[in-house]
Design a protein around this motif. Structure first.
Motif, PDB file in Angstrom:
ATOM      1  N   PRO A 120       0.795  -1.226   0.000  1.00 44.01           N
ATOM      2  CA  PRO A 120       0.000   0.000   0.000  1.00 44.01           C
ATOM      3  C   PRO A 120       0.829   1.278   0.000  1.00 44.01           C
ATOM      4  CG  PRO A 120      -0.181  -1.146   2.101  1.00 44.01           C
ATOM      5  CD  PRO A 120       0.582  -2.030   1.167  1.00 44.01           C
ATOM      6  N   TYR A 121       1.966   1.304   0.670  1.00 40.80           N
ATOM      7  CA  TYR A 121       2.793   2.500   0.703  1.00 40.80           C
ATOM      8  C   TYR A 121       4.173   2.140   1.238  1.00 40.80           C
ATOM      9  CZ  TYR A 121       1.895   2.341   5.694  1.00 40.80           C
ATOM     10  OH  TYR A 121       1.822   1.936   6.990  1.00 40.80           O
ATOM     11  N   MET A 122       5.080   3.077   1.084  1.00 39.72           N
ATOM     12  CA  MET A 122       6.420   2.925   1.648  1.00 39.72           C
ATOM     13  C   MET A 122       6.566   3.978   2.739  1.00 39.72           C
ATOM     14  SD  MET A 122       8.597   2.501  -1.900  1.00 39.72           S
ATOM     15  CE  MET A 122      10.167   2.747  -1.140  1.00 39.72           C
ATOM     16  N   ASN A 123       7.276   3.631   3.810  1.00 38.74           N
ATOM     17  CA  ASN A 123       7.476   4.636   4.844  1.00 38.74           C
ATOM     18  C   ASN A 123       8.587   5.596   4.423  1.00 38.74           C
ATOM     19  OD1 ASN A 123      10.025   3.548   5.656  1.00 38.74           O
ATOM     20  ND2 ASN A 123       8.996   2.103   7.011  1.00 38.74           N
ATOM     21  N   ASN A 144      12.542  -1.001   5.983  1.00 33.84           N
ATOM     22  CA  ASN A 144      11.991  -2.350   5.797  1.00 33.84           C
ATOM     23  C   ASN A 144      11.751  -3.024   7.142  1.00 33.84           C
ATOM     24  OD1 ASN A 144      12.112  -2.044   3.019  1.00 33.84           O
ATOM     25  ND2 ASN A 144      14.056  -3.112   2.815  1.00 33.84           N
ATOM     26  N   ILE A 145      12.703  -2.848   8.064  1.00 33.36           N
ATOM     27  CA  ILE A 145      12.557  -3.447   9.399  1.00 33.36           C
ATOM     28  C   ILE A 145      11.356  -2.836  10.115  1.00 33.36           C
ATOM     29  CG2 ILE A 145      13.621  -3.592  11.687  1.00 33.36           C
ATOM     30  CD1 ILE A 145      16.342  -3.864  10.184  1.00 33.36           C
ATOM     31  N   LYS A 146      11.193  -1.527  10.009  1.00 27.26           N
ATOM     32  CA  LYS A 146      10.037  -0.869  10.633  1.00 27.26           C
ATOM     33  C   LYS A 146       8.730  -1.423  10.084  1.00 27.26           C
ATOM     34  CE  LYS A 146      12.064   3.639  11.761  1.00 27.26           C
ATOM     35  NZ  LYS A 146      12.044   5.076  11.457  1.00 27.26           N
ATOM     36  N   GLU A 147       8.675  -1.633   8.771  1.00 26.32           N
ATOM     37  CA  GLU A 147       7.467  -2.191   8.159  1.00 26.32           C
ATOM     38  C   GLU A 147       7.209  -3.621   8.637  1.00 26.32           C
ATOM     39  OE1 GLU A 147       4.994  -0.800   6.171  1.00 26.32           O
ATOM     40  OE2 GLU A 147       6.040   1.004   6.858  1.00 26.32           O
ATOM     41  N   ASP A 148       8.271  -4.407   8.738  1.00 25.11           N
ATOM     42  CA  ASP A 148       8.128  -5.790   9.213  1.00 25.11           C
ATOM     43  C   ASP A 148       7.599  -5.820  10.652  1.00 25.11           C
ATOM     44  OD1 ASP A 148       9.003  -6.756   6.793  1.00 25.11           O
ATOM     45  OD2 ASP A 148      11.065  -7.161   7.484  1.00 25.11           O
ATOM     46  N   ILE A 149       8.111  -4.928  11.480  1.00 21.99           N
ATOM     47  CA  ILE A 149       7.651  -4.857  12.871  1.00 21.99           C
ATOM     48  C   ILE A 149       6.180  -4.450  12.916  1.00 21.99           C
ATOM     49  CG2 ILE A 149       7.881  -3.551  15.024  1.00 21.99           C
ATOM     50  CD1 ILE A 149      10.930  -3.504  14.460  1.00 21.99           C
ATOM     51  N   LYS A 150       5.805  -3.476  12.081  1.00 20.69           N
ATOM     52  CA  LYS A 150       4.421  -3.015  12.035  1.00 20.69           C
ATOM     53  C   LYS A 150       3.481  -4.138  11.581  1.00 20.69           C
ATOM     54  CE  LYS A 150       3.925   1.048  10.182  1.00 20.69           C
ATOM     55  NZ  LYS A 150       3.680   2.136   9.207  1.00 20.69           N
ATOM     56  N   LYS A 151       3.930  -4.966  10.616  1.00 16.51           N
ATOM     57  CA  LYS A 151       3.096  -6.059  10.113  1.00 16.51           C
ATOM     58  C   LYS A 151       2.925  -7.168  11.144  1.00 16.51           C
ATOM     59  CE  LYS A 151       4.197  -5.420   5.251  1.00 16.51           C
ATOM     60  NZ  LYS A 151       4.899  -5.945   4.088  1.00 16.51           N
ATOM     61  N   ASP A 152       3.941  -7.359  11.998  1.00 16.92           N
ATOM     62  CA  ASP A 152       3.899  -8.423  13.000  1.00 16.92           C
ATOM     63  C   ASP A 152       3.007  -8.099  14.183  1.00 16.92           C
ATOM     64  OD1 ASP A 152       5.528 -10.032  11.509  1.00 16.92           O
ATOM     65  OD2 ASP A 152       7.354  -9.516  12.597  1.00 16.92           O
ATOM     66  N   LYS A 153       2.604  -6.849  14.332  1.00 13.45           N
ATOM     67  CA  LYS A 153       1.761  -6.450  15.479  1.00 13.45           C
ATOM     68  C   LYS A 153       0.367  -6.945  15.324  1.00 13.45           C
ATOM     69  CE  LYS A 153       4.233  -2.426  17.066  1.00 13.45           C
ATOM     70  NZ  LYS A 153       4.188  -0.998  17.306  1.00 13.45           N
TER      71      LYS A 153
END
Length: 92
Positions: A33-36, A83-92
């Motif tokens: 959907p988007y990139m941070n 990328n790490i921030k996005e992965d952490i956000k997806k795991d929540k």
């Protein structure tokens, strides 16, 4: 500094290839959907660094080449942080 036709052609090719790599990356990320901000800024810095590095090689300017290499690698790291921030956000 005088540009020869060979240097001009090489510089043009480096710029075109860098823009193509950025375009390919953008297409690859379309399903998300988007990139941070870190991902965007990192990708931009990485591309700028690639252009500077290639330009430095073509013009035989070691300073510009080194500056481009550093900027490219900083961009890769910043993109990785995003990328790490996005992965952490997806795991929540």
């Amino acid at each position: 500094m005088k540009f020869t036709n060979m240097k001009r052609a090489g510089l043009s090719a480096a710029i075109v290839l860098s823009l193509c790599s950025l375009s390919a990356y953008a297409e690859e990320k379309q399903d998300e959907p988007y990139m941070n901000k870190d991902q965007v800024d990192g990708t931009v810095d990485e591309t700028k660094g690639k252009v500077k590095e290639a330009t430095g090689k073509i013009l035989n300017d070691k300073g510009l080449e080194t500056e481009g290499t550093v900027q490219k690698n900083v961009g890769k790291i910043q993109k990785g942080v995003g990328n790490i921030k996005e992965d952490i956000k997806k795991d929540k």
